[in-house]
Design an enzyme around this catalytic site. Structure first.
Site, PDB file in Angstrom:
ATOM      1  N   ASP A   7       0.866  -1.181   0.000  1.00 29.67           N
ATOM      2  CA  ASP A   7       0.000   0.000   0.000  1.00 29.67           C
ATOM      3  C   ASP A   7       0.899   1.226   0.000  1.00 29.67           C
ATOM      4  OD1 ASP A   7      -1.884   2.138   0.730  1.00 29.67           O
ATOM      5  OD2 ASP A   7      -3.252   0.513   1.256  1.00 29.67           O
ATOM      6  N   ASP A  90     -12.666  -9.068 -13.795  1.00 28.73           N
ATOM      7  CA  ASP A  90     -14.079  -8.692 -13.679  1.00 28.73           C
ATOM      8  C   ASP A  90     -14.336  -7.305 -14.257  1.00 28.73           C
ATOM      9  OD1 ASP A  90     -16.769  -9.265 -12.598  1.00 28.73           O
ATOM     10  OD2 ASP A  90     -16.358  -7.590 -11.242  1.00 28.73           O
ATOM     11  N   GLU A  95     -15.794  -1.539 -21.290  1.00 32.70           N
ATOM     12  CA  GLU A  95     -16.719  -2.613 -20.958  1.00 32.70           C
ATOM     13  C   GLU A  95     -17.938  -2.574 -21.878  1.00 32.70           C
ATOM     14  OE1 GLU A  95     -17.600  -2.411 -16.816  1.00 32.70           O
ATOM     15  OE2 GLU A  95     -15.581  -2.993 -16.223  1.00 32.70           O
ATOM     16  N   HIS A 118     -18.279  -7.642 -14.621  1.00 36.27           N
ATOM     17  CA  HIS A 118     -18.315  -6.626 -13.565  1.00 36.27           C
ATOM     18  C   HIS A 118     -19.359  -6.961 -12.491  1.00 36.27           C
ATOM     19  CE1 HIS A 118     -17.124  -2.150 -12.950  1.00 36.27           C
ATOM     20  NE2 HIS A 118     -17.340  -2.736 -11.788  1.00 36.27           N
ATOM     21  N   ILE A 119     -19.239  -8.145 -11.920  1.00 34.25           N
ATOM     22  CA  ILE A 119     -20.200  -8.590 -10.914  1.00 34.25           C
ATOM     23  C   ILE A 119     -19.529  -8.875  -9.567  1.00 34.25           C
ATOM     24  CG2 ILE A 119     -21.839  -9.552 -12.579  1.00 34.25           C
ATOM     25  CD1 ILE A 119     -20.620 -12.321 -11.983  1.00 34.25           C
ATOM     26  N   GLY A 120     -18.314  -8.365  -9.385  1.00 36.81           N
ATOM     27  CA  GLY A 120     -17.585  -8.636  -8.143  1.00 36.81           C
ATOM     28  C   GLY A 120     -18.300  -8.119  -6.906  1.00 36.81           C
ATOM     29  N   GLY A 121     -19.128  -7.098  -7.063  1.00 33.38           N
ATOM     30  CA  GLY A 121     -19.843  -6.538  -5.914  1.00 33.38           C
ATOM     31  C   GLY A 121     -21.239  -7.084  -5.751  1.00 33.38           C
TER      32      GLY A 121
END
Length: 245
Positions: A7, A90, A95, A118-121
């Site tokens: 980080d 994802d 997109e 894009h369905i990680g959430g």
């Protein structure tokens, strides 16, 4: 399983996770590399051809962060050459807006590669967490004036507790030269306990805590200013600090 992380801000280790001093150190040691970063100019192509070359031969790359964070051309080349043993993505730089047969992506057809839309959430756990986080941010904005986490207005924190007999005024305004000169003129007869300002190119957002006796006059003056979009008094009188979240 041994977990390494990098980080830009030094953080205390959590559980068995160990912070690496550099991203290169993490890339060279890891069997699986996953990204957990926001979409910023500094994170654009944070994993590119040079970074992938530093990863272990036979390692895996996972991007469920933002599409701009990985150079997909370089990732596809590494997957096809066998330098990367596999990958999961994802998010993508461009997109598809929906089902389309003519959508093209360099990662399509790469060996041992998973592409998801894009369905990680969209897991139950993620949706529950998102609901709680959004609710907490809304409560903080309504009750304290905090805009931390906002994407379309300046981010300003207002965690400071109010003192007795203090009021809090928040003001959205167009960011023009001379605005704060005028606002501070309106505040010159008040006893200011705290004042904070955040700006974008177009907007300004001010939070000011002041003595309760002058609250009405200050509110009226700020509201009439030609740049003001909205002025709101959150608390008045004894300085009620709102719901703790």
């Amino acid at each position: 399983m041994k977990v390494l992380f990098y980080d830009v801000i030094p953080k205390l280790a959590l559980g068995n996770a160990t912070q690496c001093k550099t991203m290169d150190d993490l890339l060279e040691k890891s069997d699986f590399v996953s990204l957990h970063v926001p979409a910023l100019e500094s994170t654009k192509n944070i994993i590119g051809k040079e970074e992938i070359a530093k990863m272990k031969k036979g390692s895996y790359l996972v991007n469920y962060a933002r599409g701009q964070c990985v150079d997909v051309e370089a990732a596809a080349e590494a997957l096809r050459s066998g330098h990367l043993a596999g990958g999961a993505f994802d998010v993508f730089p461009v997109e598809p807006k929906g089902f389309t047969e003519d959508y093209k992506n360099p990662l399509m057809g790469c060996p041992n590669t998973i592409l998801t839309p894009h369905i990680g959430g969209s897991t139950e756990e993620a949706q529950a967490t998102i609901g709680a986080e959004v609710s907490a941010k809304l409560i903080n904005f309504i009750c304290k004036g905090s805009t931390i986490g906002s994407v379309n207005v300046p981010e300003v924190s207002s965690s400071r507790p109010l003192k007795k007999a203090t009021s809090r005024i928040v003001n959205f305004h167009r960011n023009k030269p001379g605005v704060m000169r005028d606002f501070n003129k309106a505040l010159e007869d008040s006893n200011i306990d705290a004042q904070v300002l955040g700006t974008t190119d177009e907007l300004g957002y001010m939070i000011v805590d002041l003595d309760g006796e002058t609250t009405t006059d200050v509110h009226d003056t700020l509201s009439k200013h030609p740049t003001t979009i909205k002025t709101r008094v959150l608390y008045q009188g004894k300085g009620y600090v709102g719901i703790e979240v």
